[in-house]
Design a protein around this motif. Structure first.
Motif, PDB file in Angstrom:
ATOM      1  N   ARG A   1      23.218  13.812  27.588  1.00  0.00           N
ATOM      2  CA  ARG A   1      23.007  14.040  26.318  1.00  0.00           C
ATOM      3  C   ARG A   1      22.462  12.536  24.916  1.00  0.00           C
ATOM      4  O   ARG A   1      21.123  12.160  24.975  1.00  0.00           O
TER       5      ARG A   1
ATOM      6  N   PRO B   1      20.918  14.116  19.581  1.00  0.00           N
ATOM      7  CA  PRO B   1      22.867  14.004  21.373  1.00  0.00           C
ATOM      8  C   PRO B   1      23.681  15.169  20.845  1.00  0.00           C
ATOM      9  O   PRO B   1      23.778  15.750  21.847  1.00  0.00           O
TER      10      PRO B   1
ATOM     11  N   ILE C   1      20.313  19.432  22.084  1.00  0.00           N
ATOM     12  CA  ILE C   1      19.610  19.136  24.025  1.00  0.00           C
ATOM     13  C   ILE C   1      20.826  19.334  24.527  1.00  0.00           C
ATOM     14  O   ILE C   1      22.461  19.809  23.953  1.00  0.00           O
TER      15      ILE C   1
ATOM     16  N   ASP D   1      27.225  22.003  26.844  1.00  0.00           N
ATOM     17  CA  ASP D   1      26.215  20.913  26.613  1.00  0.00           C
ATOM     18  C   ASP D   1      25.650  20.187  27.577  1.00  0.00           C
ATOM     19  O   ASP D   1      25.023  18.836  27.411  1.00  0.00           O
TER      20      ASP D   1
ATOM     21  N   TYR E   1      17.368  19.437  31.201  1.00  0.00           N
ATOM     22  CA  TYR E   1      17.983  20.297  29.974  1.00  0.00           C
ATOM     23  C   TYR E   1      16.911  21.148  28.768  1.00  0.00           C
ATOM     24  O   TYR E   1      15.758  21.176  29.537  1.00  0.00           O
TER      25      TYR E   1
END
Ligand SMILES: Cc1ncc(COP(=O)(O)O)c(C=O)c1O
Length: 384
Positions: free
Chosen positions: A69, A86, A90, A63, A242
């Motif tokens: 993030r 975060p 995300i 991720d 994102y």
């Protein structure tokens, strides 16, 4: 002869690429592709270079790296007043394109339907279609690009799962107001729909303010934001985007993104993170002001020769009415204009599911000033 999938048969070369090829063949100026000529900020490049040379060349967390993030969460708080976790809300993806693809794959099934505002960005429609998802179109009314509640409600069927918005919008530059988002939200609430919000042009807003459904508390739990840095930092080839969504949805998006992309390019994630952390709000304001000047220049020139543009409130495209150029289709009109001016735009038909865009052409104005000046000269020299 090998039989291709039914999916492949649906996906054709985009009009944008086709016009770019025609433009190259004619040695013209390409205002068709949405590539921004602005220089990539130095700190973004330095961050990527440093990461590359200091060994950040392996897979990252699926991720995304923590600094990126965290930097995305920080900008959401600074710019929209939204607190995003975060660690759980995300996913850094392969561009905004990869973000939407992963979001669609993790939330929708074949046979579901999604409401899309028209004129639309072709990739949105093609991505949905390639996943076997039906599309219900809601036509925005030219030239102010408004819609009614009745249109929205009429588009809902028992199969509808989501509404997709793009704010600011490609191609018409619409910036959805808070009031419009609330109206969309009340339909979404009534029928329990997801709201996909593509916000890749969030820093290109010339009038009004960018409002994300994420910042509207009643809508937050059903909102999936799709974003990216291709446009903001002029890094279309880096593939950094994102999603922002509630934790349960984010986990699912992360699994699909992992499956298809594994992770976004490691050193380039670091470059974007550094840019986000170091660039001040003034940087984004300058970017906006610079593009507003270019928008006004092109719009004025087009208006002078009766190729009436609708003035976009955001993003970096404009739609102009080229019905003065007599031809059978928007593609032929665009080719004729290329012949007359040496300037390529995208035929309006690329943004509508029927022939309603036949009188339109889209120009991208995210080009260097001398190119914009030259285009203005050429437009103003047109004679009909
Ligand atoms: C509305 C919109 N979303 C997404 C994209 C693609 O973004 P990315 O390069 O991050 O995949 C574009 C590019 O033109 C766009 O106009």
């Amino acid at each position: 002869m090998i039989q291709l999938s039914r999916r492949s048969a649906q996906i054709t070369q985009s009009e944008i690429r086709a016009m770019s090829l025609a433009c190259r063949a004619a040695g013209g100026i390409n205002l068709s592709q949405g590539v921004c000529d602005t220089e990539t900020p130095r700190t973004v490049l330095d961050g990527a270079r440093d990461a590359l040379y200091s060994g950040h060349n392996s897979y990252t967390r699926h991720d995304g790296i923590t600094p990126l993030r965290e930097a995305i969460a920080a900008k959401e708080f600074r710019d929209k007043g939204v607190t995003v976790d975060p660690d759980t809300e995300i996913v850094v993806t392969g561009g905004a394109t990869g973000a939407l693809y992963s979001a669609i794959m993790s939330l929708l099934d074949e046979g579901d339907e999604v409401i899309v505002f028209e004129p639309y960005y072709g990739y949105h429609v093609s991505t949905l279609q390639s996943a076997g998802i039906g599309i219900r179109y809601v036509r925005l009314a030219e030239p102010t690009w408004e819609f009614t509640d009745e249109q929205l409600i009429h588009a809902v069927s028992p199969k509808t799962k989501a509404i997709l918005i793009n704010t600011p919008s490609n191609p018409c530059g619409k910036v959805f107001t808070r009031e419009e988002l609330l109206r969309i939200g009340s339909v979404a609430e009534k029928y329990n729909l997801i709201i996909f919000s593509d916000e890749i042009y969030e820093y290109f807003v010339y009038s009004g303010t960018h409002v994300s459904p994420l910042s509207i508390p009643e809508l937050r739990h059903r909102t999936v934001v799709v974003g990216g840095f291709s446009k903001t930092f002029s890094i279309t080839g880096w593939r950094i985007g994102y999603t922002i969504a509630p934790a349960q949805i984010t986990a699912a998006i992360g699994h699909i993104s992992d499956l298809v992309y594994v992770c976004a390019p490691a050193p380039l994630q670091a470059g974007v993170a550094q840019g986000l952390m170091e660039l001040t709000p003034e940087h984004y304001h300058e970017l906006r002001d610079d593009h507003r000047i270019k928008r006004d220049m092109i719009c004025n020139s087009l208006a002078k020769v009766g190729l009436n543009p609708t003035i976009p409130d955001g993003a970096y495209y404009l739609l102009a009415d080229i019905s003065r150029i007599k031809a059978d289709s928007s593609r032929d009109r665009a080719l004729k204009l290329l012949e007359m001016t040496g300037i390529a735009g995208v035929p309006g038909s690329a943004f509508f599911h029927d022939n309603s865009g036949d009188h339109l052409i889209r120009f991208c104005f995210a080009k260097d000033l001398p190119i914009i000046e030259e285009c203005c000269r050429r437009f103003e020299a047109l004679e009909f």
